[in-house]
Design an enzyme around this catalytic site. Structure first.
Site: not given
Length: 682
Positions: A101, A319, A340, A394
């Protein structure tokens, strides 16, 4: 619960440091509350972060001790999934998955009659996904741990990787360095030969060079699997697979283990800002829809990069990404990450508008709060589970709080790349004669970062080496590098100037620019030319996709001078650590003389950028009285200089105040030369 009770516990301290942030209290509180709500949901319904960040132990292929294999995928929009591969002769009907489900599909493969697993190690596996419209496409599992180029096409194949004798790490992780000195590198180009180099080559031939130079950290680029080599690793297709171009996962582990044995920590150049739009061997349209791991529609596509953008508000995407972090920390023993493309994540227009420094640019509708909260969550998880981890952002936008702890309302990074510094050097080299350089502009750019924000300074990285641009050495010396880098050839004015300024640029950046330092492989010795990966536009040539370390090994070439200077510069910081010190003071930035003087951690850094004027008794200010001696200078003969500085001379301070310092002394400063003095005794 009231929102005020959910604010970051140290937010008021942050506001005390920067009162201009107070009008944006609600934004800070809302981000923090959203992160706390996610953590609460994970704790209540997902088994906590400990379980949630181990998604690779539930999804993808997992083999039990009895030889059975459980395979699961999250594909909520798919109509059917069938497991296919060498193991079942590509039978599309024999191994159908069942859906629960929550949109998770599952199949358990029992071992063969002889007890061996149903899927042999190193065999090809794919998943046939049927969309709700009836279209059937063969995909690679998003959780695949190894992928290789197909023998018959450029498309990659997923490989079931369950090696009988996994690599066992021999050495512990080194402690987190106080002074971070990063050697940015790409395994595939780390050879003078025009080919894709290997993990083993890097371990055997490059790591000893890095250790010899004195760098204590390597940043590995292009490790996450990417089918297009010329993307430099930034179009990731298989997030849990270390690139097979260079070898096996075990060979990468051996590389990292060897680095640890040398006291070098290893950072992964991580791409969670976007993903390749490849469908057959990437994440795109995995469940037959345009969404799944990404936003549907325009929000899910980066127009400039032609790639897909993650839906950071999705529990399963979080996750997947958090588990990806843990996978590289636990399975490969990486020591941290350079994230990055952070600017692209933070803003809905991907930061393309530029930034003026107005605080309104960092808050409001254009800000992607889901991405910000994901980064807060990632840093919270990483720093909680791995106290010695290093995370680097970055980001070119200068967002407030980027490198402040989550408890202060920050995003939690340890460092930000000081991207304005290389931009400054390249712009100056392109557009100005060094006679016209502004000393105040240089020192301002080198020191311009937010209060208590740690930055990684660098004169150039891989960005400046790419085709279409030039390295600093090539900007300085250009075509003369082809004819006059031999010690047997004439030392032309261009080469003499280039060698001198190359050393000075790197030393002033290293000395003043930040709390960490970065160098791209080969640039320490003035690597010539540029980087260009094999592609249609260059006839698939590897000529510029390599690092010519042979140049520095040739005793008749002047590249040795720059290598030796970089080495002594690194080791000087070992002896007199200054990167971890905030104790710095710029006492002189003289525009007419082209002189910069600054003190940092007890050292006196002196730079004369003037193209012809030398100073025999230049008065400099010093904060602490005593006797000083030169410990490093760019003019030594072994560095390609003229040996004009006598390093045996002692420089005694006098009580004459100068340049807002209580004491002063006089030094000899030849043109286009830098030197560093240290106090030898009171």
């Amino acid at each position: 619960m009231e929102i005020t009770s959910m604010q970051p516990p140290k937010l008021e301290h942050f506001f005390d440091e920067d009162s201009y942030l107070r009008p944006y209290r609600d934004d800070f509180v809302a981000r923090y509350r959203q992160m706390q709500d996610i953590l609460h949901h994970i704790d209540q319904h997902m088994g906590g972060l400990e379980n949630f960040t181990r998604g690779y132990e539930y999804f993808g292929f997992n083999q039990s001790k009895d030889g059975s294999i459980t395979y699961r995928e999250w594909a909520p929009a798919a109509a059917n999934l069938a497991l296919i591969g060498d193991f079942n002769q590509w039978n599309r009907h024999s191994h159908q998955l069942k859906k629960n489900e929550y949109g998770v599909w599952e199949i358990v493969l029992q071992p063969n009659s002889d007890g061996t697993p149903a899927i042999p190690h190193a065999s090809i596996v794919k998943i046939e996904v049927t969309s709700i419209h009836g279209d059937k496409v063969d995909h690679i599992s998003p959780w695949i741990k190894y992928a290789v180029s197909s023998k018959n096409s450029s498309i990659y194949d997923g490989i079931y990787w369950q090696i009988p004798q996994p690599y066992v790490f021999k050495y512990p992780r080194p402690k987190k360095p106080l002074s971070l000195k990063i050697y940015e590198c790409h395994v595939g180009i780390s050879s003078p030969e025009p080919k894709v180099a290997s993990y083993n080559n890097f371990r055997e031939n490059i790591l000893p060079r890095i250790a010899d130079l004195g760098y204590n950290c390597i940043q590995l680029m292009a490790i996450m699997e990417h089918t297009y080599y010329a993307s430099f690793g930034y179009q990731v297709t298989n997030f849990f697979a270390a690139s097979s171009r260079y070898g096996t996962p075990e060979e990468l582990k051996s590389l990292i283990d060897t680095a640890h044995s040398l006291g070098i920590i290893v950072l992964l150049d991580l791409v969670h800002s976007h993903a390749s739009k490849n469908t057959l061997d990437g994440l795109n349209q995995f469940d037959g829809s345009d969404a799944c791991y990404f936003h549907d529609g325009p929000l899910g596509t980066h127009p400039q990069w032609d790639s897909r953008l993650f839906n950071y508000s999705s529990t399963e995407v979080r996750r997947f990404l958090l588990s990806n972090l843990r996978w590289y920390m636990d399975e490969y023993m990486f020591d941290g990450f350079r994230f990055d493309g952070i600017t692209s994540m933070l803003y809905r227009n991907h930061g393309m508008q530029g930034f003026s420094g107005n605080y309104e640019e960092y808050f409001g509708h254009n800000v992607n709060n889901d991405a910000i909260v994901y980064l807060m969550l990632a840093n919270h998880f990483l720093h909680s589970f791995y106290p010695d981890i290093v995370t680097i952002a970055e980001d070119v936008s200068g967002m407030p709080g980027m490198c402040r702890e989550v408890a202060y309302g920050g995003l939690g990074f340890d460092y930000r790349l000081a991207m304005a510094i290389p931009d400054m050097w390249i712009k100056m080299l392109k557009e100005e004669k060094d006679e016209d350089w502004k000393m105040g502009h240089i020192t301002f750019t080198l020191t311009n970062h937010r209060y208590k924000e740690k930055v990684i300074a660098y004169a150039e990285s891989h960005d400046q080496a790419l085709v279409g641009d030039k390295t600093i050495a090539f900007w300085l010396m250009d075509k003369d590098m082809y004819t006059n880098m031999s010690k047997l050839s004439e030392l032309t004015p261009i080469i003499e100037r280039g060698l001198a300024l190359h050393k000075m640029i790197r030393l002033v950046t290293f000395g003043l620019g930040g709390q960490g330092y970065l160098n791209f492989s080969g640039n320490e010795f003035g690597h010539p030319e540029w980087l260009d990966f094999p592609r249609v536009g260059n006839n698939e040539s590897y000529s510029f996709a390599r690092r010519q370390y042979n140049l520095v090994d040739d005793g008749l070439l002047r590249y040795q001078y720059l290598y030796q200077f970089d080495k002594e510069m690194m080791h000087l910081e070992d002896t007199y650590p200054w990167l971890s010190s905030d104790d710095n003071y710029v006492s002189c930035k003289h525009e007419e003389d082209k002189v910069i003087i600054f003190e940092r951690s007890g050292l006196i850094f002196c730079f004369n950028f003037h193209h012809h004027k030398s100073f025999s008794d230049y008065l400099i200010g010093i904060g602490n009285p005593g006797k000083y001696r030169v410990v490093l200078d760019t003019d030594q003969e072994k560095f390609g200089g003229q040996n004009r500085i006598d390093r045996t001379i002692d420089h005694f301070t006098s009580p004459k105040p100068w340049h807002n310092r209580k004491y002063s002394t006089q030094i000899y400063m030849p043109c286009r030369t830098a030197l560093v003095l240290v106090k030898t005794e009171d």
